[in-house]
Design a protein around this motif. Sequence first.
Motif, PDB file in Angstrom:
ATOM      1  N   VAL A  40      -6.591   9.955 -15.131  1.00 18.12           N
ATOM      2  CA  VAL A  40      -5.263   9.451 -14.795  1.00 18.12           C
ATOM      3  C   VAL A  40      -5.099   7.982 -15.192  1.00 18.12           C
ATOM      4  O   VAL A  40      -4.032   7.568 -15.647  1.00 18.12           O
ATOM      5  N   PHE A  41      -6.163   7.192 -15.012  1.00 18.35           N
ATOM      6  CA  PHE A  41      -6.148   5.761 -15.319  1.00 18.35           C
ATOM      7  C   PHE A  41      -7.325   5.448 -16.252  1.00 18.35           C
ATOM      8  O   PHE A  41      -8.348   4.913 -15.814  1.00 18.35           O
ATOM      9  N   PRO A  42      -7.211   5.785 -17.535  1.00 18.71           N
ATOM     10  CA  PRO A  42      -8.331   5.610 -18.471  1.00 18.71           C
ATOM     11  C   PRO A  42      -8.864   4.177 -18.499  1.00 18.71           C
ATOM     12  O   PRO A  42      -8.106   3.222 -18.542  1.00 18.71           O
ATOM     13  N   GLY A  43     -10.196   4.060 -18.403  1.00 16.80           N
ATOM     14  CA  GLY A  43     -10.842   2.758 -18.501  1.00 16.80           C
ATOM     15  C   GLY A  43     -10.860   1.945 -17.227  1.00 16.80           C
ATOM     16  O   GLY A  43     -11.247   0.779 -17.234  1.00 16.80           O
ATOM     17  N   CYS A  44     -10.484   2.532 -16.108  1.00 14.79           N
ATOM     18  CA  CYS A  44     -10.338   1.762 -14.868  1.00 14.79           C
ATOM     19  C   CYS A  44     -11.646   1.576 -14.104  1.00 14.79           C
ATOM     20  O   CYS A  44     -11.678   0.823 -13.142  1.00 14.79           O
ATOM     21  N   LEU A  45     -12.702   2.207 -14.513  1.00  9.96           N
ATOM     22  CA  LEU A  45     -13.913   2.272 -13.697  1.00  9.96           C
ATOM     23  C   LEU A  45     -14.760   1.016 -13.701  1.00  9.96           C
ATOM     24  O   LEU A  45     -14.966   0.382 -14.727  1.00  9.96           O
ATOM     25  N   ASP A  46     -15.251   0.696 -12.521  1.00 10.86           N
ATOM     26  CA  ASP A  46     -16.237  -0.363 -12.312  1.00 10.86           C
ATOM     27  C   ASP A  46     -15.902  -1.685 -12.989  1.00 10.86           C
ATOM     28  O   ASP A  46     -16.686  -2.254 -13.728  1.00 10.86           O
ATOM     29  N   GLY A  47     -14.700  -2.161 -12.695  1.00 11.11           N
ATOM     30  CA  GLY A  47     -14.308  -3.481 -13.164  1.00 11.11           C
ATOM     31  C   GLY A  47     -13.599  -3.504 -14.497  1.00 11.11           C
ATOM     32  O   GLY A  47     -13.098  -4.540 -14.898  1.00 11.11           O
ATOM     33  N   ASP A  53       2.421   0.991 -18.840  1.00 11.05           N
ATOM     34  CA  ASP A  53       3.716   0.865 -18.171  1.00 11.05           C
ATOM     35  C   ASP A  53       3.907  -0.425 -17.388  1.00 11.05           C
ATOM     36  O   ASP A  53       4.521  -0.421 -16.313  1.00 11.05           O
ATOM     37  N   GLY A  54       3.368  -1.528 -17.853  1.00 13.66           N
ATOM     38  CA  GLY A  54       3.617  -2.785 -17.170  1.00 13.66           C
ATOM     39  C   GLY A  54       2.709  -3.087 -16.006  1.00 13.66           C
ATOM     40  O   GLY A  54       3.003  -3.954 -15.201  1.00 13.66           O
ATOM     41  N   TYR A  55       1.613  -2.373 -15.878  1.00 17.74           N
ATOM     42  CA  TYR A  55       0.648  -2.662 -14.822  1.00 17.74           C
ATOM     43  C   TYR A  55      -0.756  -2.403 -15.318  1.00 17.74           C
ATOM     44  O   TYR A  55      -0.965  -1.764 -16.339  1.00 17.74           O
ATOM     45  N   SER A  56      -1.726  -2.931 -14.584  1.00 18.31           N
ATOM     46  CA  SER A  56      -3.135  -2.694 -14.867  1.00 18.31           C
ATOM     47  C   SER A  56      -3.798  -2.204 -13.591  1.00 18.31           C
ATOM     48  O   SER A  56      -3.352  -2.507 -12.487  1.00 18.31           O
ATOM     49  N   VAL A  57      -4.866  -1.446 -13.764  1.00 17.75           N
ATOM     50  CA  VAL A  57      -5.589  -0.879 -12.631  1.00 17.75           C
ATOM     51  C   VAL A  57      -7.073  -1.090 -12.856  1.00 17.75           C
ATOM     52  O   VAL A  57      -7.573  -0.875 -13.956  1.00 17.75           O
ATOM     53  N   THR A  88       2.853   5.629  -8.328  1.00 16.58           N
ATOM     54  CA  THR A  88       2.621   6.370  -7.089  1.00 16.58           C
ATOM     55  C   THR A  88       2.489   7.865  -7.365  1.00 16.58           C
ATOM     56  O   THR A  88       1.662   8.545  -6.751  1.00 16.58           O
ATOM     57  N   LYS A  89       3.272   8.384  -8.288  1.00 20.85           N
ATOM     58  CA  LYS A  89       3.178   9.804  -8.657  1.00 20.85           C
ATOM     59  C   LYS A  89       1.813  10.099  -9.279  1.00 20.85           C
ATOM     60  O   LYS A  89       1.184  11.108  -8.945  1.00 20.85           O
ATOM     61  N   SER A  90       1.337   9.235 -10.154  1.00 23.53           N
ATOM     62  CA  SER A  90       0.022   9.434 -10.777  1.00 23.53           C
ATOM     63  C   SER A  90      -1.089   9.381  -9.739  1.00 23.53           C
ATOM     64  O   SER A  90      -1.974  10.252  -9.722  1.00 23.53           O
ATOM     65  N   LEU A  91      -1.051   8.380  -8.871  1.00 22.12           N
ATOM     66  CA  LEU A  91      -2.054   8.269  -7.818  1.00 22.12           C
ATOM     67  C   LEU A  91      -1.961   9.455  -6.867  1.00 22.12           C
ATOM     68  O   LEU A  91      -2.983  10.029  -6.475  1.00 22.12           O
ATOM     69  N   GLY A  92      -0.748   9.844  -6.502  1.00 23.26           N
ATOM     70  CA  GLY A  92      -0.550  10.976  -5.609  1.00 23.26           C
ATOM     71  C   GLY A  92      -1.067  12.276  -6.180  1.00 23.26           C
ATOM     72  O   GLY A  92      -1.645  13.098  -5.456  1.00 23.26           O
ATOM     73  N   SER A  93      -0.917  12.472  -7.478  1.00 25.62           N
ATOM     74  CA  SER A  93      -1.378  13.721  -8.091  1.00 25.62           C
ATOM     75  C   SER A  93      -2.897  13.842  -8.046  1.00 25.62           C
ATOM     76  O   SER A  93      -3.432  14.908  -7.736  1.00 25.62           O
ATOM     77  N   ASN A 108      -2.562  -1.071   6.079  1.00 23.05           N
ATOM     78  CA  ASN A 108      -3.244   0.174   6.458  1.00 23.05           C
ATOM     79  C   ASN A 108      -2.396   1.428   6.338  1.00 23.05           C
ATOM     80  O   ASN A 108      -2.818   2.499   6.765  1.00 23.05           O
ATOM     81  N   SER A 109      -1.200   1.334   5.768  1.00 20.41           N
ATOM     82  CA  SER A 109      -0.314   2.488   5.670  1.00 20.41           C
ATOM     83  C   SER A 109      -0.730   3.415   4.539  1.00 20.41           C
ATOM     84  O   SER A 109      -1.355   3.005   3.567  1.00 20.41           O
ATOM     85  N   ARG A 110      -0.347   4.660   4.689  1.00 26.01           N
ATOM     86  CA  ARG A 110      -0.619   5.679   3.679  1.00 26.01           C
ATOM     87  C   ARG A 110       0.282   5.422   2.471  1.00 26.01           C
ATOM     88  O   ARG A 110       1.486   5.233   2.605  1.00 26.01           O
ATOM     89  N   VAL A 111      -0.331   5.449   1.272  1.00 24.48           N
ATOM     90  CA  VAL A 111       0.397   5.229   0.033  1.00 24.48           C
ATOM     91  C   VAL A 111       0.613   6.553  -0.699  1.00 24.48           C
ATOM     92  O   VAL A 111       1.683   6.796  -1.250  1.00 24.48           O
ATOM     93  N   ALA A 112      -0.412   7.412  -0.720  1.00 25.15           N
ATOM     94  CA  ALA A 112      -0.336   8.678  -1.443  1.00 25.15           C
ATOM     95  C   ALA A 112      -1.381   9.646  -0.910  1.00 25.15           C
ATOM     96  O   ALA A 112      -2.406   9.212  -0.406  1.00 25.15           O
ATOM     97  N   PRO A 113      -1.258  10.931  -1.066  1.00 24.69           N
ATOM     98  CA  PRO A 113      -0.016  11.618  -1.439  1.00 24.69           C
ATOM     99  C   PRO A 113       0.936  11.658  -0.279  1.00 24.69           C
ATOM    100  O   PRO A 113       0.632  11.522   0.838  1.00 24.69           O
TER     101      PRO A 113
END
Length: 113
Positions: A40-47, A53-57, A88-93, A108-113
């Motif tokens: 879902v988020f290619p290349g996001c692992l371990d730093g 789409d205008g953001y980084s993870v 949010t849709k990508s994280l939720g899926s 501490n609120s729930r973000v997804a799903p």
Amino acid sequence: MSFDIVILKPDDDSVADISEVSEITPLGDRATVSNAFNSVFPGCLDGLITSADGYSVDLLLNGSPVESAQLTLHFGQTWSEEIGDRFTKSLGSICALHGWVAFAVSDNSRVAP
């Protein structure tokens, strides 16, 4: 700016707030969890950071087997409600597929799903 998110697999997946979580199950083995997030988020692992789409993870996995994941969303001036909805849709899926729940570190609120 950034927004920190913790991903857990609570035994009761109906919780609305991380403070309601009393027991967790591991997310899975490192390879399975890594592959799931990387799909879902290619290349996001371990730093490493992925941009789309205008953001980084970036993502850190904790434990073996993985007991939790910490995802940091980085965004700037191009951030919009539409981009937020896609994130949010990508994280939720990914969370729904694996029975994981994402919580905002800030309140501490729930973000997804």
